[in-house]
Design an enzyme around this catalytic site. Structure first.
Site, mmCIF file in Angstrom:
data_model
loop_
_atom_site.group_PDB
_atom_site.id
_atom_site.type_symbol
_atom_site.label_atom_id
_atom_site.label_comp_id
_atom_site.label_asym_id
_atom_site.label_seq_id
_atom_site.Cartn_x
_atom_site.Cartn_y
_atom_site.Cartn_z
ATOM 1 N N CYS A 180 0.882 -1.178 0.000
ATOM 2 C CA CYS A 180 0.000 0.000 0.000
ATOM 3 C C CYS A 180 0.913 1.220 0.000
ATOM 4 C CB CYS A 180 -0.913 -0.012 1.224
ATOM 5 S SG CYS A 180 -1.806 -1.572 1.477
ATOM 6 N N ALA A 181 1.535 1.515 -1.138
ATOM 7 C CA ALA A 181 2.778 2.283 -1.149
ATOM 8 C C ALA A 181 2.648 3.792 -1.316
ATOM 9 C CB ALA A 181 3.689 1.744 -2.250
ATOM 10 N N ALA A 182 1.579 4.300 -1.938
ATOM 11 C CA ALA A 182 1.501 5.735 -2.224
ATOM 12 C C ALA A 182 1.443 6.540 -0.923
ATOM 13 C CB ALA A 182 0.276 6.023 -3.086
ATOM 14 N N PRO A 183 2.074 7.720 -0.917
ATOM 15 C CA PRO A 183 2.759 8.392 -2.034
ATOM 16 C C PRO A 183 4.238 8.044 -2.195
ATOM 17 C CG PRO A 183 2.644 9.875 -0.162
ATOM 18 C CD PRO A 183 1.914 8.613 0.256
ATOM 19 N N GLY A 184 4.768 7.126 -1.383
ATOM 20 C CA GLY A 184 6.123 6.658 -1.629
ATOM 21 C C GLY A 184 7.117 6.850 -0.513
ATOM 22 N N LYS A 243 7.662 5.222 2.198
ATOM 23 C CA LYS A 243 8.301 3.981 2.636
ATOM 24 C C LYS A 243 9.008 3.290 1.475
ATOM 25 C CE LYS A 243 5.007 3.835 6.371
ATOM 26 N NZ LYS A 243 4.471 5.194 6.120
ATOM 27 N N CYS A 253 -1.235 3.947 11.386
ATOM 28 C CA CYS A 253 -1.081 5.198 12.143
ATOM 29 C C CYS A 253 -2.307 5.394 13.028
ATOM 30 C CB CYS A 253 -0.858 6.383 11.205
ATOM 31 S SG CYS A 253 -2.165 6.651 9.985
#
Length: 468
Positions: A109-113, A115, A231
């Site tokens: 679940c990568a966006a916006p980047g 991580k 979070c």
């Protein structure tokens, strides 16, 4: 700050005597941070040239606080991909996933980047980084940040996690799942999230989290590591989700991620199995509370996958693709000037665009490459072969480090010329290599391309990225 009554009541129950400290922390300003791109610069090097005041984040080796009146996005170093602007607690998940060069890594679940860019930097160009986000618009922002960081081995995908299982079962060494959540840990930084919390609550996200973590588990190799983070403070979304995974996949165990003695984890708290009537090993989970550290709320669980009799394995061999790519003379000439290692069999041409593919992609179901997936990027885009010329890409410029390309025109980092270039204006420059394509740099850090004629540089910076 006016908290939703249901949330406040539950937090009082969870925190007990600590609730007053938590409530007081919500009135304080949130902390702003940058995380350095270690592909391009070391902390020691950046501290010598930092154009604004910075203070080290104790638990992040390459992380710094900056004052809220600073504007780190308004400096050429930002456009050179030297750092990523990120909330300090949000830097933690990627820092605790034990990635090593050569790993096959998934950011699900990568966006916006935030991580993915750290994971890619730690791979050092070796192995494969698959970065996915189900939202196509968010995945485009993800792609920009990955390219800006100069990551050479990315696969950027926009798919539902369940579809990836068909391609990547038992494939990845490391997986990061920064799951969608109710956002309770971000109420101070973004009070508007409270409206979302009141609309959807905990149960809506917990259902999603359970689906996603099960899909991630299927894509992990035996012996691999899965890091789950949110979070939010909610036990149901945190220890509860991990308990669910352990029930579905008994071969998983929760391990303590705080093994790095070179940083300080003071203020971190361990998991609370009693909140969900879970196993004792849930104590190895980690919580970050805003009243204990200079950061927002976060939850982290690191799990290791053991072997089991029914563990599916990815049996495809590394992709051979279509043999040697057919390159134009101009493309071959340009590639000969690059001082970066690559194998010819990893070059791919698609619609006259030339890509450098990561090694070790899966070959499943007889399909060449990853056909059938909604791909935004497969490897590093080197450029486009046009009639009589080769146009190198913005992504390639960002992926070139000091010494990778000789034809360079360098401007001082804080110079008007560097800023004019980033605004896509024509600039003046000189070169001992004559006319043609040159890499434009700021203090020797790559910005983009320019085409020199005499002393005039035709600006080839990507218009969609320009300094506004």
């Amino acid at each position: 700050m006016k908290l939703p009554q249901t949330f406040e009541t539950r937090m009082r129950e969870l925190l007990g005597e600590e609730y007053g400290e938590y409530e007081k922390s919500l009135e304080e300003k949130h902390n702003s941070g940058i995380r350095l791109n270690t592909l391009k610069i070391t902390p020691e090097e950046f501290e010598k040239i930092a154009p604004f005041g910075i203070t080290r984040i104790p638990w992040i080796k390459n992380g710094y606080y900056y004052e809220q009146n600073e504007q780190p996005a308004r400096h050429p170093y930002y456009f050179a991909g030297l750092y990523y602007i990120q909330e300090p607690s949000a830097m933690t998940p990627a820092s605790l996933l034990p990635v090593t060069p050569g790993d096959k890594v998934l950011d699900l679940c990568a966006a916006p980047g935030g991580k993915s860019t750290e994971l890619g930097a730690r791979l050092c160009g070796k192995g494969v980084l698959v970065s996915n986000d189900i939202s196509n618009s968010r995945a485009k922002a993800l792609l920009k940040n990955i390219e800006l960081f100069g990551i050479r081995n990315p696969i950027v995908v926009s798919e539902a996690p369940g579809k990836l299982v068909d391609y990547f079962t038992g494939y990845f060494d490391k997986i990061l799942v920064d799951a969608p959540c109710s956002g309770e840990g971000m109420f101070r930084k973004s009070p508007a999230i409270m409206k979302n919390w009141e609309q959807y609550g905990v149960d809506y996200y917990n259902k999603l989290q359970k689906e996603i973590i099960v899909q991630a588990a299927k894509m992990l190799k035996p012996g691999g590591y899965l890091l789950y983070s949110t979070c939010t403070f909610s036990p149901e979304e945190n220890e509860g989700t991990i308990s669910y995974l352990l029930e579905q996949f008994p071969e998983f165990q929760v391990v303590n991620p705080l093994a790095d003695s070179s940083v300080s984890y003071e203020g971190f708290s361990h998991g609370r199995p009693e909140w969900v009537k879970g196993r004792e090993e849930l104590k190895n989970c980690i919580r970050l509370w805003p009243h204990k550290i200079k950061g927002e709320g976060h939850f982290i669980a690191l799990l290791r996958k053991g072997d089991s009799e029914d563990t599916p394995r990815q049996t495809g061999q590394p992709e051979s693709y279509l043999g040697k790519a057919k390159l134009t003379k101009e493309a071959e000439e340009f590639l000969s000037e690059l001082v970066i290692p690559f194998k010819e069999e990893n070059l791919m041409v698609k619609e006259d665009r030339l890509y450098l593919l990561p090694e070790g992609l899966p070959s499943l179901k007889g399909l060449p490459s990853l056909k059938g997936l909604r791909l935004l990027r497969q490897g590093l885009l080197l450029g486009e072969m046009k009639k009589g010329r080769f146009e190198p890409s913005q992504a390639l410029a960002c992926a070139l480090y000091k010494g990778d390309y000789k034809k360079t025109i360098d401007f001082p980092g804080d110079s008007p010329q560097a800023i004019k270039y980033l605004k896509c204006e024509t600039v003046e420059g000189k070169s001992s290599f004559g006319d043609g394509y040159h890499l434009i740099t700021a203090d020797a850090y790559s910005l983009g391309w320019g085409k020199l004629t005499g002393t005039s540089i035709k600006n080839k910076y990507l218009p969609g990225w320009r300094w506004m």
